[in-house]
Design an enzyme around this catalytic site. Structure first.
Site, PDB file in Angstrom:
ATOM      1  N   HIS A 160       0.844  -1.205   0.000  1.00 36.27           N
ATOM      2  CA  HIS A 160       0.000   0.000   0.000  1.00 36.27           C
ATOM      3  C   HIS A 160       0.876   1.252   0.000  1.00 36.27           C
ATOM      4  O   HIS A 160       0.609   2.207  -0.724  1.00 36.27           O
ATOM      5  CB  HIS A 160      -0.886   0.052   1.255  1.00 36.27           C
ATOM      6  CG  HIS A 160      -1.899  -1.042   1.370  1.00 36.27           C
ATOM      7  ND1 HIS A 160      -2.012  -1.843   2.481  1.00 36.27           N
ATOM      8  CD2 HIS A 160      -2.872  -1.451   0.520  1.00 36.27           C
ATOM      9  CE1 HIS A 160      -3.001  -2.697   2.316  1.00 36.27           C
ATOM     10  NE2 HIS A 160      -3.541  -2.488   1.132  1.00 36.27           N
ATOM     11  N   LYS A 219     -17.817  -6.099   8.062  1.00 36.52           N
ATOM     12  CA  LYS A 219     -16.605  -6.866   8.345  1.00 36.52           C
ATOM     13  C   LYS A 219     -16.142  -6.645   9.775  1.00 36.52           C
ATOM     14  O   LYS A 219     -16.391  -5.587  10.350  1.00 36.52           O
ATOM     15  CB  LYS A 219     -15.480  -6.425   7.407  1.00 36.52           C
ATOM     16  CG  LYS A 219     -15.512  -7.085   6.049  1.00 36.52           C
ATOM     17  CD  LYS A 219     -14.204  -6.767   5.326  1.00 36.52           C
ATOM     18  CE  LYS A 219     -14.240  -7.222   3.874  1.00 36.52           C
ATOM     19  NZ  LYS A 219     -13.040  -6.731   3.143  1.00 36.52           N
ATOM     20  N   ARG A 256      -1.774  -6.174  -8.219  1.00 39.05           N
ATOM     21  CA  ARG A 256      -0.619  -7.031  -7.968  1.00 39.05           C
ATOM     22  C   ARG A 256      -0.436  -8.050  -9.083  1.00 39.05           C
ATOM     23  O   ARG A 256       0.631  -8.200  -9.633  1.00 39.05           O
ATOM     24  CB  ARG A 256      -0.785  -7.776  -6.630  1.00 39.05           C
ATOM     25  CG  ARG A 256      -0.598  -6.896  -5.423  1.00 39.05           C
ATOM     26  CD  ARG A 256      -1.073  -7.562  -4.186  1.00 39.05           C
ATOM     27  NE  ARG A 256      -2.496  -7.873  -4.296  1.00 39.05           N
ATOM     28  CZ  ARG A 256      -3.260  -8.259  -3.287  1.00 39.05           C
ATOM     29  NH1 ARG A 256      -2.737  -8.422  -2.099  1.00 39.05           N
ATOM     30  NH2 ARG A 256      -4.541  -8.492  -3.462  1.00 39.05           N
ATOM     31  N   SER A 278      -2.856  -7.888   3.002  1.00 40.36           N
ATOM     32  CA  SER A 278      -3.161  -7.666   4.419  1.00 40.36           C
ATOM     33  C   SER A 278      -3.587  -8.979   5.072  1.00 40.36           C
ATOM     34  O   SER A 278      -3.239  -9.248   6.222  1.00 40.36           O
ATOM     35  CB  SER A 278      -4.287  -6.636   4.565  1.00 40.36           C
ATOM     36  OG  SER A 278      -3.866  -5.388   4.089  1.00 40.36           O
TER      37      SER A 278
END
Ligand code: PNS
Length: 163
Positions: free
Chosen positions: A17, A41, A90, A129
């Site tokens: 990030h 979440k 990515r 993460s």
């Protein structure tokens, strides 16, 4: 002035990030890193904690600020008068998900919100993460994934006092 938003969960922020933040801050005059407050979440860090951590890791970047938002990204962007969202890619596995979000946002905003993708630097292409959390939960080494003080905070969450 060219302004952009970099939205995400950042739970926790990783070197991947940070790489996107630093590079975007060179492209745009002002970058707002925006932490999604997602009630659906259960995050490791609260929104307030994530904002504080991001403020600390971006303190040397004068044109970067950190905020949180809830609800739709297009509404938040409109409120701020910002027309660009930045996301990191990515690998090809990210592409389908990111393409769908980008197209949804463009469609829903009537063309007012575009997404700019930056490809993640190769050394961080493997980072996520979720994997950082999984490694830390077993007290594995996350020193290559996150800044040292962030690693300490993550270990603390999993009940490990020593890094
Ligand atoms: O770091 P993440 O979890 O991959 O970030 C995803 C994020 C925050 C960019 C995305 O979930 C988002 O923008 N959510 C806000 C709700 C929204 O606008 N949804 C419509 C697009 S499908």
């Amino acid at each position: 002035m060219k302004a952009a938003i970099y939205p995400g969960s950042f739970d926790p922020v990783t070197f991947g990030h940070l790489d996107i933040i630093k590079r975007s801050a060179k492209i745009f005059d002002e970058l707002t890193v925006s932490v999604l407050d997602n009630k659906a979440k259960t995050p490791l860090f609260s929104v307030e904690e994530r904002v504080k951590i991001l403020e600390e890791v971006t303190k040397e970047l004068p044109n970067v600020k950190v905020e949180s938002f809830s609800g739709l990204l297009i509404d938040y962007a409109k409120e701020k008068g910002i027309r660009v969202s930045v996301r990191g890619l990515r690998a090809v596995t990210d592409f389908e998900y990111e393409l769908q979000i980008a197209q949804t946002n463009r469609q829903l905003s009537g063309g007012d919100l575009d997404t700019v993708f930056l490809t993640t630097s190769l050394e961080y292409a493997y980072l996520s993460s979720s994997s950082v959390k999984e490694i830390a939960s077993f007290h594995g080494d996350i020193s290559q994934c996150v800044p040292e003080f962030v690693a300490r905070l993550i270990y603390e969450k999993y009940g490990f006092e020593e890094v």
